[in-house]
Design an enzyme around this catalytic site. Structure first.
Site, PDB file in Angstrom:
ATOM      1  N   CYS A 153      -1.584 -15.773   0.875  1.00  0.00           N
ATOM      2  CA  CYS A 153      -0.988 -14.532   1.387  1.00  0.00           C
ATOM      3  C   CYS A 153      -1.502 -14.317   2.811  1.00  0.00           C
ATOM      4  O   CYS A 153      -2.710 -14.134   3.018  1.00  0.00           O
ATOM      5  CB  CYS A 153      -1.345 -13.328   0.520  1.00  0.00           C
ATOM      6  SG  CYS A 153      -0.830 -11.775   1.293  1.00  0.00           S
ATOM      7  N   CYS A 196       2.876 -11.455  -3.180  1.00  0.00           N
ATOM      8  CA  CYS A 196       1.521 -10.926  -3.311  1.00  0.00           C
ATOM      9  C   CYS A 196       1.575  -9.596  -4.064  1.00  0.00           C
ATOM     10  O   CYS A 196       2.413  -8.749  -3.758  1.00  0.00           O
ATOM     11  CB  CYS A 196       0.937 -10.718  -1.916  1.00  0.00           C
ATOM     12  SG  CYS A 196      -0.595  -9.782  -1.931  1.00  0.00           S
ATOM     13  N   HIS A 241       0.554  -6.766  -1.323  1.00  0.00           N
ATOM     14  CA  HIS A 241       1.468  -6.480  -0.209  1.00  0.00           C
ATOM     15  C   HIS A 241       2.941  -6.578  -0.584  1.00  0.00           C
ATOM     16  O   HIS A 241       3.807  -6.181   0.188  1.00  0.00           O
ATOM     17  CB  HIS A 241       1.170  -7.419   0.961  1.00  0.00           C
ATOM     18  CG  HIS A 241      -0.159  -7.166   1.583  1.00  0.00           C
ATOM     19  ND1 HIS A 241      -1.292  -7.841   1.201  1.00  0.00           N
ATOM     20  CD2 HIS A 241      -0.544  -6.277   2.523  1.00  0.00           C
ATOM     21  CE1 HIS A 241      -2.315  -7.388   1.896  1.00  0.00           C
ATOM     22  NE2 HIS A 241      -1.901  -6.437   2.697  1.00  0.00           N
ATOM     23  N   LYS A 281      -2.036   2.129  -2.669  1.00  0.00           N
ATOM     24  CA  LYS A 281      -2.888   2.108  -1.474  1.00  0.00           C
ATOM     25  C   LYS A 281      -2.036   2.378  -0.236  1.00  0.00           C
ATOM     26  O   LYS A 281      -0.946   1.834  -0.101  1.00  0.00           O
ATOM     27  CB  LYS A 281      -3.542   0.724  -1.383  1.00  0.00           C
ATOM     28  CG  LYS A 281      -4.367   0.519  -0.145  1.00  0.00           C
ATOM     29  CD  LYS A 281      -4.876  -0.907  -0.073  1.00  0.00           C
ATOM     30  CE  LYS A 281      -5.216  -1.248   1.360  1.00  0.00           C
ATOM     31  NZ  LYS A 281      -5.556  -2.636   1.568  1.00  0.00           N
ATOM     32  N   LYS A 291       0.619  -0.054   5.871  1.00  0.00           N
ATOM     33  CA  LYS A 291       1.823  -0.163   6.704  1.00  0.00           C
ATOM     34  C   LYS A 291       2.922  -0.895   5.953  1.00  0.00           C
ATOM     35  O   LYS A 291       4.088  -0.536   6.005  1.00  0.00           O
ATOM     36  CB  LYS A 291       1.498  -0.939   7.986  1.00  0.00           C
ATOM     37  CG  LYS A 291       1.056  -0.055   9.124  1.00  0.00           C
ATOM     38  CD  LYS A 291       2.220   0.219  10.084  1.00  0.00           C
ATOM     39  CE  LYS A 291       1.964   1.443  10.925  1.00  0.00           C
ATOM     40  NZ  LYS A 291       0.787   1.304  11.790  1.00  0.00           N
TER      41      LYS A 291
HETATM   42  N1  MSP Z   1     -10.000  -8.234   8.647  1.00  0.00           N
HETATM   43  C1  MSP Z   1     -10.379  -7.953   7.320  1.00  0.00           C
HETATM   44  C2  MSP Z   1     -11.834  -7.583   7.244  1.00  0.00           C
HETATM   45  C3  MSP Z   1     -12.759  -8.619   7.777  1.00  0.00           C
HETATM   46  S1  MSP Z   1     -14.411  -8.075   7.737  1.00  0.00           S
HETATM   47  C4  MSP Z   1     -15.287  -9.401   8.071  1.00  0.00           C
HETATM   48  C5  MSP Z   1      -9.539  -6.791   6.765  1.00  0.00           C
HETATM   49  N2  MSP Z   1      -8.965  -6.021   7.659  1.00  0.00           N
HETATM   50  S2  MSP Z   1      -8.008  -4.765   7.312  1.00  0.00           S
HETATM   51  O1  MSP Z   1      -7.596  -4.252   8.581  1.00  0.00           O
HETATM   52  O2  MSP Z   1      -6.977  -5.166   6.427  1.00  0.00           O
HETATM   53  O3  MSP Z   1      -8.873  -3.740   6.545  1.00  0.00           O
HETATM   54  C6  MSP Z   1     -10.030  -3.252   7.060  1.00  0.00           C
HETATM   55  C7  MSP Z   1     -10.623  -2.159   6.211  1.00  0.00           C
HETATM   56  O4  MSP Z   1      -9.732  -1.063   6.143  1.00  0.00           O
HETATM   57  C8  MSP Z   1     -10.933  -2.565   4.783  1.00  0.00           C
HETATM   58  O5  MSP Z   1     -12.217  -2.094   4.431  1.00  0.00           O
HETATM   59  C9  MSP Z   1      -9.940  -1.840   3.979  1.00  0.00           C
HETATM   60  O6  MSP Z   1     -10.461  -1.496   2.735  1.00  0.00           O
HETATM   61  C10 MSP Z   1      -9.740  -0.597   4.838  1.00  0.00           C
HETATM   62  N3  MSP Z   1      -8.509   0.054   4.475  1.00  0.00           N
HETATM   63  C11 MSP Z   1      -7.224  -0.350   4.727  1.00  0.00           C
HETATM   64  N4  MSP Z   1      -6.383   0.496   4.063  1.00  0.00           N
HETATM   65  C12 MSP Z   1      -7.098   1.438   3.403  1.00  0.00           C
HETATM   66  C13 MSP Z   1      -6.796   2.568   2.653  1.00  0.00           C
HETATM   67  N5  MSP Z   1      -5.565   2.895   2.347  1.00  0.00           N
HETATM   68  N6  MSP Z   1      -7.824   3.357   2.237  1.00  0.00           N
HETATM   69  C14 MSP Z   1      -9.130   3.107   2.572  1.00  0.00           C
HETATM   70  N7  MSP Z   1      -9.449   2.030   3.276  1.00  0.00           N
HETATM   71  C15 MSP Z   1      -8.481   1.128   3.608  1.00  0.00           C
HETATM   72  O7  MSP Z   1      -9.479  -6.640   5.565  1.00  0.00           O
END
Ligand code: MSP
Length: 704
Positions: free
Chosen positions: A137, A161, A164, A318, A321
């Site tokens: 994914c 997935c 997503h 969750k 986007k």
């Molecule tokens: N790039 C990876 C992380 C690498 S760390 C070495 C990643 N990025 S992300 O942009 O998809 O997500 C980053 C963080 O944002 C994650 O901790 C994720 O849980 C958080 N969140 C993204 N959507 C979220 C919610 N709806 N609610 C709370 N946190 C969320 O994963």
């Protein structure tokens, strides 16, 4: 000197952030301020994860190079972190880490080399070359096992997935592997010996059982011919490092691992091991893969990995986007003071559990807890000091000969009662903070607000002021109230830095409240005779109806342009308005409309619960399905729907759907369609997702 290092995950640089991303930064920023306030030298990292196929694709769609794409997203992050007071200039992060930094390339190359030289605990090479075959994914940047994807509607389509809901990529190529399977015993030992390594405990148990279930080796490279955008594997540039290998390593390269210059700026020895704050969705990477990599590299384990829950929408999905249900940061920034958003995030989400975010709930909390609660306590106290004490903090002492008089008013003449209460609350508050239980900590702080409010209402200073003999009683009440405010401002500083400073300044202090250690507060620290500052309202009340309408009217514009500019993941841009969140009002339910419709207008649409009785493909049409749907009438309705590319007809039989029952019938390919099935439209291609019910509902029931 004690040091502390806290990290957020580094965010994918494919699309602009939303509330879910802001949240981890707010939590990390709060913890960093809390530590700094106690004199602990603290380093706070946030940043962006800029490599990998997902960013490569997002860039391609936006007509940019991957680096331009990352720069664009980073520009937005920097703007938003500044707007929310999370950047260095506002006392927030110390580094905005970017994995495209040359020092990171150097560090991660060194890290790989170390692993490549290592033998596992079972005596094998930690890294070996093999062949990978499976589904990947791009949005998760993770390989998916059978229980992690949904089978496709048709055999020629790829699976999707589960997170997503986007198609997976088939990967079948040469790859370097990390021999994760040899680390299970050492990982289990780590969890056993350090029960706080993963918090909360429930998450630790999940991690333990995942590892105990057996680990598979991890593919840690892609052929450069498949994924160009990333760090080349040392000594084999035909391979690109797996993005998670590269990304996780940022936590140590940022503070100087593998690069002497960077080490001088931050200090690897000084700050490592760090505390990782992560969403529970990426816990496995941090609590299993990362510790195993560190074991292989002979680097100390993180201090701990703290997993928070997700912000979800009204249906429990969750916020993301890809699903089109996000709370956009520019909307939050435009309509709400930063401290309000910070307070809401920390108060509303019980740390570790999922939370629902709704504009209405945010406004309600702002008005009740902040405007009527803390803000009102502050302004009434300071206004009374202005009015009854000439703007100077009075003495809190009641002389012996006035005690009896004071007692008659019902005021407690023993100030140690209130002092004891507040000291105890402070201890509890700090304890909750240490455990990341912010919501409980804030509840405790608000118990002080309630207690002081009650003290004022009971004592009625405005009556006391009428009797010159009660001047000392009045003074004592006002002093206690002002002193409690001082404690509150110090305690609340990490959560609401601006408002806390404002209270502190209005109390007459000129120093920064961020330098006052809450552990060292002692009752009576507010000097008598301090001239208070100018009294200004802290949290103006928010007009709910007006604000909700304005948000609603503004949302479609910002949502579409932001998302269009930087589409996320495989599904690309989202122009679909977000579905209403919990406690949504009518205004919330029609995002994007500049004007409202009447309830009567809505009532014109006859929406009915239906059950699909039969469904078949329409010959010579790729798109249309012909269905018979029972909507509680004598005969089932015949409805045509353009969903054949996405739904297997057989799987729809028996499914409950929503039908627009009073839509004018029309003929499609010679067949009459007597209604319409309601579906969400996702992504640029408008992938339909049929609306349904999770509870049992009778056919024909009307939706209102
Ligand atoms: N790039 C990876 C992380 C690498 S760390 C070495 C990643 N990025 S992300 O942009 O998809 O997500 C980053 C963080 O944002 C994650 O901790 C994720 O849980 C958080 N969140 C993204 N959507 C979220 C919610 N709806 N609610 C709370 N946190 C969320 O994963």
């Amino acid at each position: 000197m004690k040091t502390f290092y806290i990290t957020t995950p580094i965010y994918y640089a494919n699309s602009v952030p939303h509330l879910g991303h802001l949240y981890t930064m707010v939590v990390a920023d709060t913890v960093a301020r809390y530590k700094r306030q106690q004199g602990i030298e603290t380093y706070f990292l946030t940043g962006t994860d800029e490599h990998g196929i997902n960013i490569e694709r997002a860039a391609e769609r936006a007509g940019r190079t991957p680096k331009e794409q990352a720069d664009y997203v980073v520009g937005y992050y920097k703007k938003m972190t500044a707007a929310f007071g999370l950047d260095t200039a506002h006392g927030g992060y110390d580094i905005f880490m970017r994995t495209t930094e040359p020092f990171h390339y150097e560090g991660v190359t060194e890290f790989w080399r170390r692993l490549a030289r290592t033998k596992t605990p079972k005596g094998n090479d930690a890294i070996y070359k093999g062949h990978y075959e499976g589904w990947f994914c791009a949005a998760c940047a993770a390989y998916k096992t059978e229980d992690e994807y949904a089978k496709p509607a048709r055999p020629e389509l790829p699976p999707t997935c589960l997170i997503h809901e986007t198609p997976l990529d088939r990967v079948s190529e040469e790859s370097y592997f990390f021999r994760l399977s040899d680390y299970d015993e050492d990982l289990l030992k780590l969890y056993e010996s350090r029960p706080n390594f993963v918090q909360p405990e429930s998450r630790l148990n999940e991690v333990k059982s995942f590892v105990a279930g057996g680990l598979q080796d991890l593919s840690i490279s892609r052929l450069k011919s498949s994924v160009k955008w990333g760090v080349p594997v040392p000594d084999d540039p035909s391979h690109t490092m797996y993005v998670w290998f590269d990304a996780l390593t940022n936590y140590i390269t940022a503070i100087g691992f593998g690069n002497a210059e960077r080490d001088k700026v931050a200090g690897f020895k000084k700050y490592w091991p760090g505390t990782h704050l992560v969403g529970k969705d990426i816990l496995r990477f941090h609590a299993v893969y990362w510790p195993a990599f560190l074991m292989a590299a002979d680097v100390e384990q993180p201090r701990n990995v703290i997993a928070h829950g997700m912000w979800v929408d009204a249906t429990g999905r969750k916020m993301s986007k890809t699903l089109g249900n996000t709370i956009e940061l520019d909307v939050l920034e435009r309509f709400f003071p930063t401290d309000t958003v910070r307070y809401f995030c920390l108060r509303e989400m019980v740390f570790g559990q999922d939370g629902r975010f709704g504009y209405e709930a945010l406004i309600d909390r702002t008005n009740s807890d902040l405007a009527s609660g803390l803000g009102n306590l502050s302004s009434r106290t300071l206004t009374m000091i202005g009015r009854y004490c000439d703007g100077v903090v009075p003495s809190g002492k009641i002389a012996e000969d006035r005690l009896l008089l004071a007692k008659r008013t019902g005021v407690d003449t023993d100030e140690t009662t209130i002092a004891g209460f507040i000291e105890h609350a402070r201890t509890q508050f700090l304890q909750h903070f240490e455990n990341f239980a912010f919501s409980r900590a804030l509840e405790v702080a608000w118990s002080i607000v309630a207690r002081i409010d009650k003290m004022i209402s009971d004592a009625k200073p405005w009556d006391l002021a009428k009797d010159p003999n009660q001047q000392q009683t009045l003074n004592a009440v006002l002093y206690r109230s002002a002193e409690a405010l001082r404690w509150l401002s110090v305690m609340l500083y990490p959560v609401m830095p601006e408002a806390a400073q404002e209270i502190y300044t209005q109390l007459g202090f000129s120093e920064s409240v961020g330098n006052v250690n809450p552990r060292e507060l002692s009752w009576g620290g507010l000097p008598e005779n301090t001239r208070i500052g100018e009294v200004k309202p802290l949290f103006p009340r928010i007009d709910k109806a007006k604000t909700l309408a304005a948000i609603s009217a503004s949302r479609s514009g910002t949502h579409a342009t932001e998302a269009d500019a930087v589409p996320e993941a495989a599904t690309s841009s989202q122009t679909t308005p977000a579905p209403p969140m919990e406690r949504a009002t009518e205004a919330d339910a029609v995002p994007g409309l500049a004007s409202f419709i009447d309830i009567d207008d809505f009532a014109k649409v006859d929406l009915r619960v239906g059950e699909v009785i039969s469904a078949e493909r329409l010959p010579k049409s790729d798109k249309l399905l012909l269905m018979k749907i029972d909507i509680g009438e004598a005969e089932p309705r015949q409805v045509l729907a353009g969903i054949a590319e996405y739904y297997e007809p057989e799987k729809l039989i028996g499914r409950k759907v929503v039908v627009v029952a009073n839509l004018k019938p029309r003929k499609l390919r010679g067949h009459e369609s007597q209604g319409m099935v309601v579906a969400a439209s996702i992504g640029e291609q408008g992938r339909p997702v049929i609306a349904t019910f999770t509870e049992d509902v009778p056919n024909g029931a009307r939706l209102k």
